[in-house]
Each structure stands twice: as structure tokens, then as C-alpha cells.
Design a protein around this motif. Structure first.
Motif, PDB file in Angstrom:
ATOM      1  N   ILE A  25       5.769  -9.605  -0.797  1.00 16.72           N
ATOM      2  CA  ILE A  25       4.523  -8.910  -1.096  1.00 16.72           C
ATOM      3  C   ILE A  25       4.791  -7.623  -1.871  1.00 16.72           C
ATOM      4  O   ILE A  25       3.980  -7.218  -2.720  1.00 16.72           O
ATOM      5  CB  ILE A  25       3.728  -8.618   0.207  1.00 16.72           C
ATOM      6  CG1 ILE A  25       2.315  -8.134  -0.128  1.00 16.72           C
ATOM      7  CG2 ILE A  25       4.456  -7.616   1.084  1.00 16.72           C
ATOM      8  CD1 ILE A  25       1.477  -9.112  -0.892  1.00 16.72           C
ATOM      9  N   GLU A  26       5.927  -6.982  -1.626  1.00 19.98           N
ATOM     10  CA  GLU A  26       6.277  -5.780  -2.388  1.00 19.98           C
ATOM     11  C   GLU A  26       6.550  -6.130  -3.845  1.00 19.98           C
ATOM     12  O   GLU A  26       6.179  -5.378  -4.755  1.00 19.98           O
ATOM     13  CB  GLU A  26       7.495  -5.107  -1.754  1.00 19.98           C
ATOM     14  CG  GLU A  26       7.188  -4.475  -0.398  1.00 19.98           C
ATOM     15  CD  GLU A  26       8.426  -4.068   0.367  1.00 19.98           C
ATOM     16  OE1 GLU A  26       8.291  -3.349   1.375  1.00 19.98           O
ATOM     17  OE2 GLU A  26       9.550  -4.458  -0.046  1.00 19.98           O
ATOM     18  N   ARG A  27       7.172  -7.270  -4.068  1.00 16.72           N
ATOM     19  CA  ARG A  27       7.436  -7.717  -5.430  1.00 16.72           C
ATOM     20  C   ARG A  27       6.138  -8.025  -6.168  1.00 16.72           C
ATOM     21  O   ARG A  27       5.974  -7.695  -7.341  1.00 16.72           O
ATOM     22  CB  ARG A  27       8.346  -8.950  -5.407  1.00 16.72           C
ATOM     23  CG  ARG A  27       9.742  -8.661  -4.894  1.00 16.72           C
ATOM     24  CD  ARG A  27      10.501  -9.950  -4.556  1.00 16.72           C
ATOM     25  NE  ARG A  27      11.727  -9.644  -3.849  1.00 16.72           N
ATOM     26  CZ  ARG A  27      12.924  -9.488  -4.425  1.00 16.72           C
ATOM     27  NH1 ARG A  27      13.038  -9.628  -5.733  1.00 16.72           N
ATOM     28  NH2 ARG A  27      13.982  -9.199  -3.709  1.00 16.72           N
ATOM     29  N   LEU A  37       6.228  -2.444   3.129  1.00 11.40           N
ATOM     30  CA  LEU A  37       4.820  -2.802   2.971  1.00 11.40           C
ATOM     31  C   LEU A  37       4.465  -3.913   3.957  1.00 11.40           C
ATOM     32  O   LEU A  37       4.519  -5.098   3.646  1.00 11.40           O
ATOM     33  CB  LEU A  37       4.558  -3.245   1.530  1.00 11.40           C
ATOM     34  CG  LEU A  37       3.104  -3.520   1.125  1.00 11.40           C
ATOM     35  CD1 LEU A  37       2.200  -2.377   1.525  1.00 11.40           C
ATOM     36  CD2 LEU A  37       3.034  -3.777  -0.377  1.00 11.40           C
ATOM     37  N   THR A  38       4.091  -3.496   5.155  1.00 13.54           N
ATOM     38  CA  THR A  38       3.816  -4.461   6.223  1.00 13.54           C
ATOM     39  C   THR A  38       2.384  -4.420   6.731  1.00 13.54           C
ATOM     40  O   THR A  38       1.948  -5.325   7.436  1.00 13.54           O
ATOM     41  CB  THR A  38       4.763  -4.213   7.414  1.00 13.54           C
ATOM     42  OG1 THR A  38       4.601  -2.848   7.853  1.00 13.54           O
ATOM     43  CG2 THR A  38       6.211  -4.449   7.013  1.00 13.54           C
ATOM     44  N   ALA A  45       0.833   1.316   5.542  1.00 15.97           N
ATOM     45  CA  ALA A  45       1.916   1.402   4.564  1.00 15.97           C
ATOM     46  C   ALA A  45       1.363   1.282   3.144  1.00 15.97           C
ATOM     47  O   ALA A  45       1.803   1.990   2.230  1.00 15.97           O
ATOM     48  CB  ALA A  45       2.955   0.323   4.827  1.00 15.97           C
ATOM     49  N   TRP A  46       0.396   0.395   2.957  1.00 14.38           N
ATOM     50  CA  TRP A  46      -0.176   0.226   1.626  1.00 14.38           C
ATOM     51  C   TRP A  46      -0.848   1.509   1.151  1.00 14.38           C
ATOM     52  O   TRP A  46      -0.807   1.834  -0.044  1.00 14.38           O
ATOM     53  CB  TRP A  46      -1.166  -0.925   1.596  1.00 14.38           C
ATOM     54  CG  TRP A  46      -1.938  -0.968   0.290  1.00 14.38           C
ATOM     55  CD1 TRP A  46      -3.265  -0.804   0.100  1.00 14.38           C
ATOM     56  CD2 TRP A  46      -1.377  -1.172  -1.019  1.00 14.38           C
ATOM     57  NE1 TRP A  46      -3.583  -0.876  -1.243  1.00 14.38           N
ATOM     58  CE2 TRP A  46      -2.441  -1.103  -1.955  1.00 14.38           C
ATOM     59  CE3 TRP A  46      -0.079  -1.387  -1.491  1.00 14.38           C
ATOM     60  CZ2 TRP A  46      -2.248  -1.255  -3.323  1.00 14.38           C
ATOM     61  CZ3 TRP A  46       0.111  -1.527  -2.869  1.00 14.38           C
ATOM     62  CH2 TRP A  46      -0.960  -1.465  -3.764  1.00 14.38           C
TER      63      TRP A  46
END
Length: 230
Positions: free
Chosen positions: A122-124, A194-195, A199-200
Motif C-alpha cells: 500500500i505504501e508503494r 502506513l497501516t 498513519a495516513w
């Protein structure tokens, strides 16, 4: 003759980036509208640039573009590429969005998508779509202004000399830090994984750091200058 002209052309461009500029950049830059940390803002905008991204600004962009980027293989002996590469998105799916997701998920675990081994899926996804969003925003907002009031040849010479103005060094900072973590800015601040939504909110704030008019104008000015020589 065409090959000779092409060779001379490439030599002249290479000179702009790898040869110390003959103009006095220390006196040229203060007269511009560039921000004091233009090397950081420009490096952020171009560190994962692609040929397709460059074509947003100039349809003549090719794989010989002299825009330094982080090597997709972050553990390569050559951490910085001299030219932005093609994005490598396939066409197995119908939409570009899904083909982008396909490339991201297809390179998980091999550290060859330009981010290194520490980024989650998801971070990618967030990173690559942020960069494309930023390029589109620059094109829509600051690019027309730069075209209307273009920088001087002296400014373009100084900006294109990335080996001497700190831009390439800032791209190198990104390449180096991808080996050990997930830096999403050049602010050298820790970032949570980013969990969840909390965090977002941190990620979003950090990403928007580069959406200011000043940061986007820096990037637009650089892209205008380098695109003059394609």
C-alpha cells in the motif's frame, strides 16, 4: 550527418549537467523566483520521473533526457540514473490505473521498483500515484506560468548543471535512504508504517509539503529548462 548532429547535441546537453557552468550561478539564482531549497523540491519531483511523466511537459521527451532519477534497482552499483527511464507499465488490464497496480504488485520482493525492500504494497501504491498526481498538478498550475514568463538562458544553464547545484546530490540522498527505510520526503524525519488512518494523516501531510506553489514552481522551472534541449 544526422548522427553527427545528434552526437553533438547530446554532448552539449551532457556538458550542461556534468560540466561546471560558466555563468555565475551564485548571483543568477537569487534573481529568480526559485525557493531557497530548490534542489530538494526539484529532486523530490524528479527522483522517480519517467519518460511518460516528462511527456506531460514536452511530447519530445525520450529515454535520452538528462533528468537524474533513482535507479529502479536500488542495490545496483549505479544508484542514480542519468536519464529518467520508461515506466514499464504493461497493458494486460484495461485501465492505466490497474496496469500501474499490476506492476507494483508484480515487483514486490525484488527491490527493483525504485523503492527498496522496506515499503509495503500500500505504501508503494501511495507513492507512485502521489508522484503522478504531483506531476499533473505541476502541469496544470505552475507550468503555464513558467511558459508565459520563461527563465533566462543563464538560469537554465545553472539549473541543468545538476552535478553542481545540489539537485543530483538530493536525488542521491533518496536513493541511499531507500536502502534502509521508507522516506517519502527529503525532510529527514521518521515516518510511520502506513497501516491505518492515523498513519495516513502523517503521510498525507508530508506529501502535501511538496504541493506548495513555491515547490511546484521550482520543479516546473527545472523541467522547462531541461526540456529546451530535447
Amino acid at each position: 550527418m544526422e548522427l553527427l548532429l545528434a552526437a553533438l547535441f547530446c554532448t552539449s546537453i551532457a556538458g550542461l549537467s556534468a560540466t561546471k557552468p560558466t555563468v555565475n550561478c551564485s548571483s543568477t539564482f537569487p534573481s529568480t523566483k526559485l525557493s531557497p531549497n530548490y534542489n530538494e523540491t526539484i529532486a523530490h519531483a524528479i527522483h522517480s520521473m519517467t519518460v511518460e511523466g516528462l511527456k506531460l511537459f514536452n511530447s519530445k521527451a525520450t529515454e535520452i533526457n538528462f533528468v537524474p532519477t533513482v535507479n529502479q534497482d536500488v542495490f545496483s552499483y549505479q544508484p542514480i540514473l542519468e536519464h529518467a527511464p520508461r515506466d514499464g507499465f504493461g497493458n494486460d488490464f484495461h485501465t492505466r490505473t490497474m496496469n500501474v497496480v499490476d506492476k507494483i504488485l508484480s515487483t514486490l520482493g525484488n527491490s527493483k521498483d525504485g523503492l527498496g525492500p522496506h515499503w509495503s504494497a500500500i505504501e508503494r501504491v501511495a507513492h507512485i500515484f502521489h508522484m503522478q498526481d504531483l506531476w499533473e498538478r505541476i502541469k496544470a498550475t505552475e507550468w503555464p506560468k513558467v511558459q508565459q514568463t520563461p527563465p533566462s538562458d543563464e538560469v537554465c544553464t545553472c539549473l541543468s548543471s545538476v552535478d553542481f547545484n545540489g539537485i543530483k546530490d538530493a536525488v542521491g540522498w533518496v536513493a541511499n535512504h531507500y536502502k534502509t527505510g521508507t522516506p517519502i520526503t527529503l525532510l529527514n524525519r521518521p515516518i510511520p508504517k502506513l497501516t491505518d488512518a492515523t498513519a495516513w494523516s502523517v503521510w498525507k501531510n508530508r506529501l502535501l509539503h511538496y504541493y506548495t506553489p513555491e515547490a511546484m514552481r521550482d520543479a516546473a522551472t527545472y523541467l522547462y529548462c531541461v526540456s529546451k534541449f530535447w
